[in-house]
Design an enzyme around this catalytic site. Structure first.
Site, short mmCIF file in Angstrom:
data_model
loop_
_atom_site.label_atom_id
_atom_site.label_comp_id
_atom_site.label_asym_id
_atom_site.label_seq_id
_atom_site.Cartn_x
_atom_site.Cartn_y
_atom_site.Cartn_z
N HIS A 120 3.02 -19.07 5.66
CA HIS A 120 1.97 -18.54 4.78
C HIS A 120 0.61 -19.13 5.15
CE1 HIS A 120 0.38 -17.10 0.84
NE2 HIS A 120 -0.44 -18.14 1.00
N GLU A 121 0.55 -20.45 5.25
CA GLU A 121 -0.72 -21.10 5.54
C GLU A 121 -1.19 -20.81 6.96
OE1 GLU A 121 -2.49 -22.26 3.26
OE2 GLU A 121 -0.95 -22.26 1.70
N HIS A 127 -3.18 -17.67 6.94
CA HIS A 127 -4.57 -17.92 6.56
C HIS A 127 -5.35 -18.51 7.73
CE1 HIS A 127 -4.02 -16.89 2.41
NE2 HIS A 127 -3.28 -17.94 2.10
#
Length: 442
Positions: free
Chosen positions: A29-30, A33
């Protein structure tokens, strides 16, 4: 003392499995980003897996500090100028020459893409996992053909062999897999039937068991069956002393018990027979018309004593299957959330960190494939949760960006502070509510 040590070992295994699964999901997920932010010209100062004291760190040539922190319950990317790990609220002062490299100073498209990339990365992870598993395991061939034959309990006749093509059962034609499932529902309870198969080019009749025997294919986490220690592959031989031969008999007896304890005589390959006492739980079950409450012990069946013969799917077929599975989890999350908010199902259907950790530990105990598939399920669910339009979540940021795109200006700092406080309170309340359900709704 032995029981205590065993339980401590189970708790340790659950924690390790949960941390591993969460680290993979959060890391992906990170990274979504981070990488899209980098492509958009936004500089990342810190990429952290976990919170709290730093255990390990390394600074790359772009100046980003990669670190692993002591509390493995999440992670974050802190971009240049961010006030905090959530990238919420007005940022820290930076050199005006570097403002374009901050999230706040980036173009709207760059901010939107960077924030949306986190949940999107979760959906991609789920799709890749499901597609990879189906590519490795294969898909059933169109013909109703036996792949591998499973062990059967003593007294159950099974003369099927790998490679047999099933033509009929007890005189009922079986032209395809739906017809086999239909036969499993319709045939009466009996120890054996005549199976007509094509073997080595010739039609032969052999004796075989019920096509939908009381064979446990799956065990639901935090269920009565899971608590009692039942496992996939177990075969239920009797219920309260009465022999059973098809899975539907189990459903009927559980419903008839009306919440009372039932005694199962269970055969396990390599271990023999043992008795298990279970108390069914009242649960909300999705149906074609909504939801209904039923007594359940938490096992799935309707798989026979053999696995289908499989073929290797093409890459696009596997990818389509992965996308469809990810989409079904998103749709199920939406319908489940709506059903809970509208009162169709009870609030106990919402679990917290404890139930997720227990489910993760049980998936890891079942096997590597189950654990990987569970990571795919969790990743899709966490991706969905993050796109909800709640401030402090990615969906809240996207809602603010949408407002800016429509009105031509971002929300005022005062509105951001108020909405962020409300969103934080909502998320914390949801976490506390989930944890309370973990404790009370057992």
């Amino acid at each position: 003392m032995i029981d205590i040590i065993s339980q401590l070992g189970g708790v340790a295994w659950t924690i390790v499995a949960f941390v591993v699964a969460l680290s993979i999901i959060v890391g992906v997920h990170e990274y979504g980003h981070y990488i899209v932010g980098r492509w958009s010209g936004i500089r990342a100062e810190v990429f952290s897996l976990g919170f709290g004291p730093r255990l390990w760190s390394r600074r790359d040539r772009r100046g980003t500090l990669w670190q692993v922190a002591a509390i493995p319950l999440g992670g974050y990317v802190r971009f240049l100028g961010d006030a905090d790990a959530a990238s919420a609220g007005p940022g820290r002062p930076v050199d005006p020459a570097l403002r374009r490299q901050t999230l706040e100073g980036a173009p709207l498209w760059g901010r939107f893409a960077t924030v949306a990339a986190g949940p999107l990365a979760n959906f991609i992870l789920s799709t890749v996992i499901f597609a990879a598993v189906i590519a490795i395991q294969g898909v059933a061939v169109d013909r109703v053909q036996v792949g591998e034959v499973a062990p059967t309990p003593p007294g159950i006749v099974n003369e099927l062999r790998p490679g047999d093509e099933i033509l009929s059962i007890d005189g009922r034609p079986v032209p395809d897999w739906p017809a086999l499932f239909s036969a499993g529902r319709d045939l009466p309870a009996a120890a054996a039937f005549d199976w007509t198969v094509r073997r080595d080019g010739a039609e032969v009749t052999v004796r075989g068991p019920h096509p939908a025997p009381p064979l446990i294919a799956g065990v639901a986490p935090r269920s009565a069956a899971s608590g009692a220690g039942l496992r996939p592959g177990d075969v239920i031989r009797a219920i309260d002393g009465t022999p059973v031969f098809r899975f539907d008999e189990l459903r009927q007896r559980v419903e008839a018990a009306n919440g009372g304890a039932i005694l199962l005589r269970v055969w396990r390959p390599g271990a023999g027979e043992a008795d298990y006492t279970l108390v069914p739980k009242r649960q909300d079950l999705p149906t074609a018309d909504g939801y209904e409450k039923r007594w359940l012990i938490g096992v799935t069946g309707d798989s026979g004593y053999f696995t289908p013969a499989t073929r290797a799917p093409g890459p696009f077929e596997a990818l389509r299957t992965g996308i469809a599975q990810t989409w079904s989890i998103i749709v199920g999350s939406v319908s489940g959330l709506w059903a809970m908010l509208s009162g169709q199902i009870g609030s106990c259907n919402l679990g917290g960190a404890i139930s997720i950790a227990e489910s993760t530990g049980q998936a890891a105990t079942t096997g590597f494939t189950s654990f990987v598939l569970w990571i795919g399920v969790l990743s899709a669910a966490i991706g969905f949760l993050n796109i909800l339009p709640v401030p402090v979540l990615d969906g809240g940021h996207l809602a603010f960006f949408t407002w800016e795109a429509v009105t031509g200006r971002p929300p005022s700092p005062r509105a951001l502070r108020i909405l962020t406080s409300i969103g934080l309170a909502a998320v914390l309340s949801l976490m506390i509510f989930g944890l309370s359900n973990d404790i009370l709704c057992r």
